[in-house]
Write a protein that holds these residues in place. Structure first.
Motif, PDB file in Angstrom:
ATOM      1  N   ARG A 105       0.833  -1.212   0.000  1.00  0.00           N
ATOM      2  CA  ARG A 105       0.000   0.000   0.000  1.00  0.00           C
ATOM      3  C   ARG A 105       0.864   1.258   0.000  1.00  0.00           C
ATOM      4  O   ARG A 105       0.526   2.255  -0.661  1.00  0.00           O
ATOM      5  CB  ARG A 105      -0.921  -0.016   1.205  1.00  0.00           C
TER       6      ARG A 105
ATOM      7  N   GLU B 275       3.885   1.563  -1.317  1.00  0.00           N
ATOM      8  CA  GLU B 275       4.427   1.734  -2.669  1.00  0.00           C
ATOM      9  C   GLU B 275       3.363   2.251  -3.631  1.00  0.00           C
ATOM     10  O   GLU B 275       3.644   3.120  -4.473  1.00  0.00           O
ATOM     11  CB  GLU B 275       4.996   0.406  -3.159  1.00  0.00           C
ATOM     12  N   ALA B 276       2.127   1.723  -3.510  1.00  0.00           N
ATOM     13  CA  ALA B 276       1.050   2.207  -4.369  1.00  0.00           C
ATOM     14  C   ALA B 276       0.734   3.674  -4.083  1.00  0.00           C
ATOM     15  O   ALA B 276       0.493   4.464  -5.006  1.00  0.00           O
ATOM     16  CB  ALA B 276      -0.196   1.340  -4.170  1.00  0.00           C
TER      17      ALA B 276
END
Length: 367
Positions: free
Chosen positions: A144, A146-147
C-alpha cells in the motif's frame, strides 16, 4: 459435495457433445437416390419422344429402354438399404457411444487422481491470512505504501519512511531513489543525506563513490557529529590509500561515540585493522635492529593495555602469540593465565585459549 456435482455436470456435457453427432441419421444418400430415379424416368420419356419424331429406330429405342430400365431398377434397389442405416453401421455407432460413456469419466478420474489433490483440506482465505500473521500484514502495508507513493510522488514523509526499508531489504538503488525523493520534496536533514550516501555506497558494492562522498559532506554540513557520514568518509580515505588519515578519523569518531553505541564495536574493529596495517608497513621499512625494537614496543603497549582491564579474545591471542614468537615464554604463560581470568565467562573463548596454549607449548602454566 457441490464440487462433485459440478464435475458430474461437466462430464455429462462433454459426453453429450461427443454423442450428439452420432445420434443424427444422415439423409444425404436418399437425396442422391431420388435424383437418380428422376433422371432415368426422364431418359425413358426422351426415348419415346425421339421414336415419335423418327429420330431413332425401333430396335435402338428398345435397347435404350432396356438400359434405362436396368439403371432405374438398380437405383430403386439402393433405396432399400440407404447409407448409414445398415446393421454394421448401427453396431459401430452403439459401440462408439458405449466407449464414450465409459472412457470419458474413467479418464477424467485417472487424470484427477494423478495430478489433483482429492485429500487436501479446504484453505479458506481468512484462515490463510490469519496464519500469515505479522509478515502478511507488513507485506500488505508495504504494498500500500508503494502504491500510495506511485500515486503521490511528492509525499516526502512517505519516501522518508520507505527508504530505510528498501535499505534493509538490500534494494540499494530503490533506497537511493527514495532518499533523493525525500530530500527533493521535503526538508533536508543530516540523516537523509547520510542515508543517501550509504545507499549509493552499498549500491556500488562498498565503494564510496564521488556522489556518495558529496551526500556525506552535505550531511556533515547539517550535523558535523553525524557518525554515519564520518565513518563512511573515513572509509573513503582508506580506499584512497590514506591509511593513517582514515585511522585518525576513526579515532576522532570513537572519541565522540558513547561506549554503548551500536556502531562503536564495528568502528573499533575497523580501527584495529587499520592500525595493524599501518604499523606493519611502517615497521617493515625499518632496519632490522630498529624493527625488533619497534615490535617489542608494540607488544609491551598491547600488554599494558590488556593488563589495565578488558580485552577481546583476538587481542589476547595476538599478545600470547607475540610473546611466544619473541621467546618470552614466561610472559606468554602469564598472559595465558590472565586471559583465562578475564574470559572466564566465555566458554568458547576459554577453549580457544587452551588450544593456543597447547599449540605454543604453554600448557604447564594451566592452573
Amino acid at each position: 459435495m457441490m464440487i462433485w456435482a459440478v464435475f458430474a455436470a461437466m462430464t455429462g456435457a462433454a459426453i453429450f457433445a461427443l454423442l450428439w453427432p452420432l445420434s443424427r441419421v444422415s439423409l444425404q444418400g436418399f437425396a442422391d437416390t431420388a435424383d437418380a430415379r428422376s433422371l432415368y424416368r426422364s431418359q425413358l420419356g426422351e426415348i419415346d419422344r425421339d421414336v415419335a419424331r423418327g429420330l431413332i429406330a425401333a430396335e435402338e429405342a428398345d435397347a435404350a429402354r432396356v438400359e434405362a430400365g436396368r439403371r432405374l431398377l438398380r437405383a430403386a434397389g439402393d433405396e432399400v438399404s440407404p447409407a448409414g442405416e445398415t446393421e454394421p453401421s448401427l453396431r459401430r455407432r452403439r459401440a462408439s457411444s458405449a466407449l464414450m460413456l465409459s472412457l470419458v469419466p474413467l479418464l477424467a478420474l485417472l487424470v484427477y487422481g494423478s495430478y489433483g489433490s482429492p485429500d487436501a483440506p479446504d484453505q479458506p482465505l481468512a484462515a490463510r491470512l490469519a496464519k500469515a500473521g505479522a509478515q502478511q500484514d507488513f507485506a500488505v502495508i508495504f504494498a500500500r505504501m508503494e502504491a500510495h507513493l506511485a500515486a503521490h510522488p511528492a509525499d516526502a514523509r512517505g519516501w522518508t519512511l520507505i527508504a530505510p526499508i528498501y535499505l534493509r531489504q538490500g534494494r540499494y538503488d530503490d533506497a537511493a531513489n527514495a532518499f533523493a525523493s525525500a530530500l527533493r520534496h521535503g526538508r533536508a536533514s543530516a540523516e537523509l543525506w547520510s542515508g543517501l550516501g550509504e545507499a549509493r555506497t552499498l549500491a556500488a558494492e562498498g565503494v564510496v563513490t564521488a556522489a556518495a562522498r558529496e551526500a556525506f559532506s552535505d550531511a556533515l554540513k547539517l550535523d558535523p557529529r553525524n557518525p554515519q557520514a564520518r565513518y563512511y568518509l573515513a572509509l573513503a580515505q582508506e580506499q584512497d590509500g590514506d591509511t593513517q588519515g582514515a585511522a585518525g578519523s576513526l579515532k576522532r569518531l570513537l572519541a565522540d561515540t558513547p561506549p554503548d553505541a551500536p556502531w562503536a564495536a564495528p568502528v573499533r574493529d575497523r580501527l584495529a585493522r587499520l592500525e595493524g596495517a599501518a604499523g606493519g608497513e611502517a615497521i617493515a621499512a625499518l632496519p632490522e635492529a630498529e624493527r625488533q625494537q619497534a615490535i617489542r614496543g608494540m607488544v609491551e603497549g598491547l600488554a599494558g593495555r590488556l593488563e589495565a582491564g578488558g580485552g577481546t579474545l583476538a587481542e589476547w591471542t595476538r599478545l600470547i602469540r607475540a610473546r611466544a614468537v619473541l621467546g618470552q615464554k614466561e610472559e606468554a604463560r602469564q598472559a595465558v593465565k590472565t586471559a583465562r581470568e578475564r574470559l572466564a565467562g566465555d566458554a568458547s573463548a576459554l577453549a580457544a585459549i587452551e588450544a593456543l596454549a597447547h599449540e605454543l607449548a604453554l600448557k604447564e602454566a594451566a592452573p
